[in-house]
Design an enzyme around this catalytic site. Structure first.
Site, PDB file in Angstrom:
ATOM      1  N   ASP A  57      55.474 100.282  -9.394  1.00 42.86           N
ATOM      2  CA  ASP A  57      55.078  99.511 -10.572  1.00 42.86           C
ATOM      3  C   ASP A  57      56.151  99.780 -11.640  1.00 42.86           C
ATOM      4  OD1 ASP A  57      53.805  97.915 -12.415  1.00 42.86           O
ATOM      5  OD2 ASP A  57      51.817  98.737 -12.072  1.00 42.86           O
TER       6      ASP A  57
HETATM    7  C1  NOJ Z   1      52.774  96.551 -14.754  1.00 41.31           C
HETATM    8  C2  NOJ Z   1      51.523  96.135 -14.046  1.00 41.31           C
HETATM    9  O1  NOJ Z   1      50.732  97.258 -13.736  1.00 41.31           O
HETATM   10  C3  NOJ Z   1      51.770  95.362 -12.778  1.00 41.31           C
HETATM   11  O2  NOJ Z   1      50.560  94.906 -12.277  1.00 41.31           O
HETATM   12  C4  NOJ Z   1      52.732  94.247 -13.034  1.00 41.31           C
HETATM   13  O3  NOJ Z   1      52.929  93.504 -11.868  1.00 41.31           O
HETATM   14  C5  NOJ Z   1      54.037  94.832 -13.529  1.00 41.31           C
HETATM   15  N1  NOJ Z   1      53.799  95.551 -14.770  1.00 41.31           N
HETATM   16  C6  NOJ Z   1      55.118  93.782 -13.743  1.00 41.31           C
HETATM   17  O4  NOJ Z   1      54.834  93.009 -14.829  1.00 41.31           O
END
Ligand code: NOJ
Length: 742
Positions: free
Chosen positions: A276
């Site tokens: 993530d």
């Molecule tokens: C953080 C989030 O937890 C995730 O779900 C998301 O896909 C990413 N950022 C990218 O934006």
């Protein structure tokens, strides 16, 4: 021929045969990897956020230092960046462009929690299909969805993005989304690679606080949190994303057990595992690594292929290889997964986005599907005979409340590309579609959900008091749910309850329509209202969909994908809880305890003195304008052996006046097992259509595999014994039947 030469000959034959059979894509990947420098390989593992055509990005691309870009949605820029990757780098490996396309790109569908309330996988698949058409037209080929974290805490803002509390419902709806995004063939230019996220246990964050610690025993992890991810693997999800949380102390981005033992080895997954956003780097504040280099080492060892905005891989992997701390073979493994996804998407043959001449956004088909999705995502919680609106008896309708005309808020969280100006709000739809039949009067009363200024309430009341019925659109603004938007108090914010009280005092019937990103604590509001609809954030077409339901062009068919608590103190509250040694009975509530009563625990059972043992509404609950009656359950066998199928069936009759749909639910309980089992577990559901007066037989097939659970030896087992079974309207009702498994 000697034995030895015979052996060599045989071995050569086998090797030639294997080589001949080698998947052509794998052969291409091998060939490419053999030509790549270590730096080029590490570049593939680096995902950066877009910065347009900045010089810095161009330089990084030319150096082969980037494998994927997220959040770049101008197709001209996408194509130019792709051109640099394809034409100006040594090996011409295409980029993959990613984006959070969660519940729509331009045409916004209901938030995933709403879609789950439809209990209709077709809705999820169609919505994801439209998202794929719209997003790929902007150059996006990889979405970070579906989010399939089991969510049992409505304080957690990301519950909006989830498919609710149940492993089976989440598995089925999540797999449908994967199919919708990816289509039949990932190499089709309108297919989006899906990403099953967040692996794993993110929804179990302590106190519903985002990013928080989780404690999940292996048995619970496997029974509750992993099945939706296994279902995503089976549905062919092209990628997985790590979660931010630590599980029992180990952050997912460095979790060897989760990512290697389970995902790679046990499930044989060959897609991409992406971190993530900066989650590799965040293992430093987690306190499991001392610096970014250690973080890179741990994540690579834990089989994380791509570093999203963490800069750990790009800065440290080369050094780690040189120091012998990791091997180039480990890196090759990840690069292989990344290249495989690019090949599967057809990016080597077809790297560029064809910019459509006619806008692919908001097509008639997309809007019709979004409307249908918003209809099916709405749950009727209460109806004292007031809905649908009786045209004979109604002349004037008051449309009030902060969500009655809130085009941005009805879109919900995670709608980077959604356009509020394209939203049709309830007020707009009611006026345009019913304005000629009824006298529509309106006054928001509160400007937004958190508005505490009561001055507007009086105005709304003065408008409403002359109406025959009041439609009060309440809820939460979009910004109150989603990532990092968690609440300790999940009652309706601002002065909404006060406004409802004031509206109630007019003596006119009030319908509350709640448009929110989470289940709120709404006991009082439901009590004050004559009818209540829970509509979640319904997206672009929320307005027309709600008008359809309120005026009876459609009949509600949604069922709750999560339990609605009476109050926050009940959380965690979910239907599949254990029975305990003192299951709730003989409930004495706080006000019935005599003053001065002596201490006693004898006869007491498991419940809260101030809330009882039941939630406000259980999982699976939802009313209709019609009535459904369920016949007595039939079970094909009262005794069955492990390899026999058990058929459980029941007749459902629509005994009311409306043609309607019903979600028929199958629940099971393992009465006695070596580990205490939940009091009910959903094992199947079917959404059926029934004309008024019609009866249909609904059959479910149960096999012993579905009746098992994970034991403490990490084995999935089904134990013989008695099982209770229900076919019911929700997780609390229905008559239990039973059978024995021998
Ligand atoms: C953080 C989030 O937890 C995730 O779900 C998301 O896909 C990413 N950022 C990218 O934006």
């Amino acid at each position: 021929m000697t034995k030895r030469s015979l052996f060599v000959l045989l071995l050569a034959t086998v090797l030639i045969a294997c080589n001949e059979k080698k998947d052509p894509t794998e052969a291409k990947i091998d060939e490419l990897i053999s030509q790549m420098t270590l730096q080029e390989k590490i570049g593939q593992m680096n995902q950066l956020t877009g910065s347009g055509l900045s010089d810095d990005m161009k330089t990084q691309l030319k150096n082969g230092a980037v494998g994927s870009i997220l959040n770049e949605t101008d197709p001209e820029i996408v194509n130019e960046l792709q051109r640099i990757a394809v034409e100006e780098t040594r090996l011409g490996i295409p980029l993959i462009f990613a984006r959070d396309v969660i519940h729509g790109f331009k045409t916004i569908f209901p938030i995933p929690l709403g879609q789950a309330a439809s209990w209709n996988p077709e809705i999820a698949e169609e919505g994801a299909g439209i998202s794929a058409i719209e997003a790929t037209a902007s150059g996006i080929r990889w979405t970070f969805a579906p989010m399939i974290d089991i969510s049992r805490d409505p304080r957690w803002g990301r519950i909006a993005e989830s498919l609710g509390e149940d492993p089976l419902l989440t598995s089925i709806m999540g797999a449908a989304m994967v199919r919708g995004f990816q289509g039949d063939d990932l190499s089709n230019p309108t297919s989006l690679a899906a990403c099953a996220k967040h692996f794993a246990g993110y929804g179990a964050a302590e106190a519903g606080k985002d990013y928080n610690t989780t404690w999940i025993p292996e048995t619970q992890l496997r029974d509750v949190y992993l099945p939706s991810f296994k279902a995503a693997v089976d549905a062919g999800a092209a990628s997985f994303m790590c979660s931010f949380n630590d599980i029992n102390g180990v952050p997912s981005s460095g979790n060897i057990h989760l990512n290697d033992d389970i995902l790679r080895k046990e499930w044989g997954y060959d897609g991409v595992l992406v971190s993530d956003w900066a989650s590799i780097e965040q293992m430093i504040p987690h306190g499991v690594v001392g610096d970014l280099k250690e973080a890179a080492n741990l994540s690579l060892t834990a089989k994380v292929d791509m570093d999203m905005m963490g800069f750990a891989y790009v800065n440290h992997l080369e050094e780690l290889v040189k120091e012998g701390k990791i091997t180039e073979k480990q890196i090759d493994e990840s690069v292989r997964n990344i290249l495989r996804m690019k090949f599967r998407l057809g990016l080597f043959d077809n790297p560029y986005t064809k910019i459509p001449v006619i806008s692919p956004f908001y097509s008639e088909d997309a809007l019709a599907k979004a409307r249908k999705a918003a209809v099916e995502s709405t749950v009727l919680l209460k109806n004292d005979g007031i809905l649908p609106i009786d045209a004979e008896k109604t002349k004037t309708i008051a449309v009030v409340g902060p969500m009655s005309d809130a085009p941005a808020d009805q879109l919900g969280t995670w709608i980077f590309d959604g356009e509020p100006e394209r939203s049709i709000t309830p007020l707009m739809a009611i006026k345009s579609e019913y304005g000629s039949k009824f006298n529509i009067v309106s006054e928001k009363g509160l400007t937004h959900s958190r508005d505490k200024n009561e001055a507007g309430i009086a105005k709304a009341v003065s408008v409403a008091k002359n109406a025959d019925i009041i439609l009060f659109f309440a809820g939460e603004e979009a910004i109150l749910s989603g990532e990092a938007h968690c609440l300790a108090d999940i009652s309706l914010p601002g002065a909404q309850t006060k406004m409802l009280e004031a509206l109630k005092k007019t003596g006119k019937p009030v319908v509350i329509i709640i448009m929110s990103g989470r289940p709120n604590t709404i006991e009082k509001e439901v009590e004050l209202s004559d009818a209540a609809l829970l509509a979640f954030h319904g997206g672009t077409m929320a307005g027309p969909a709600l008008a359809d339901l309120i005026f009876g062009a459609e009949v509600p068919s949604g069922k709750l994908p999560v339990t609605i608590p009476k109050m926050v103190g009940q959380i965690p509250v979910y239907y599949a809880h254990k029975n305990t040694g003192r299951p709730a009975k003989d409930i004495v509530l706080i006000d019935s305890i005599p003053v001065g009563a002596g201490q006693t625990s004898l006869g007491n059972t498991s419940y809260h003195l101030d809330a009882g043992d039941k939630p406000l509404f259980p999982f699976g609950y939802g009313l209709s304008y019609t009535e459904f009656s369920y016949s007595t359950l039939k079970i094909s066998k009262t005794k069955a052996s492990m390899n026999e199928k058990i058929i459980v069936e029941c007749d459902i009759t629509n005994s009311g006046k409306y043609d309607a749909m019903e979600v028929v639910q199958l629940y099971v309980r393992d009465k006695v097992a070596s580990l205490a089992r939940p009091i009910r577990e959903l094992k199947g559901f079917q959404k059926i259509s029934l004309k008024a007066g019609e009866t249909k037989n609904v059959k479910f097939e149960l096999t012993s595999t579905e009746l098992g659970f994970w034991n403490t030896d990490n084995k999935y087992i089904t134990e013989p014994g008695e099982f209770q079974v229900w076919i019911s309207k929700d997780s609390q009702s229905g008559e239990a039947g039973s059978f024995w498994l021998e």
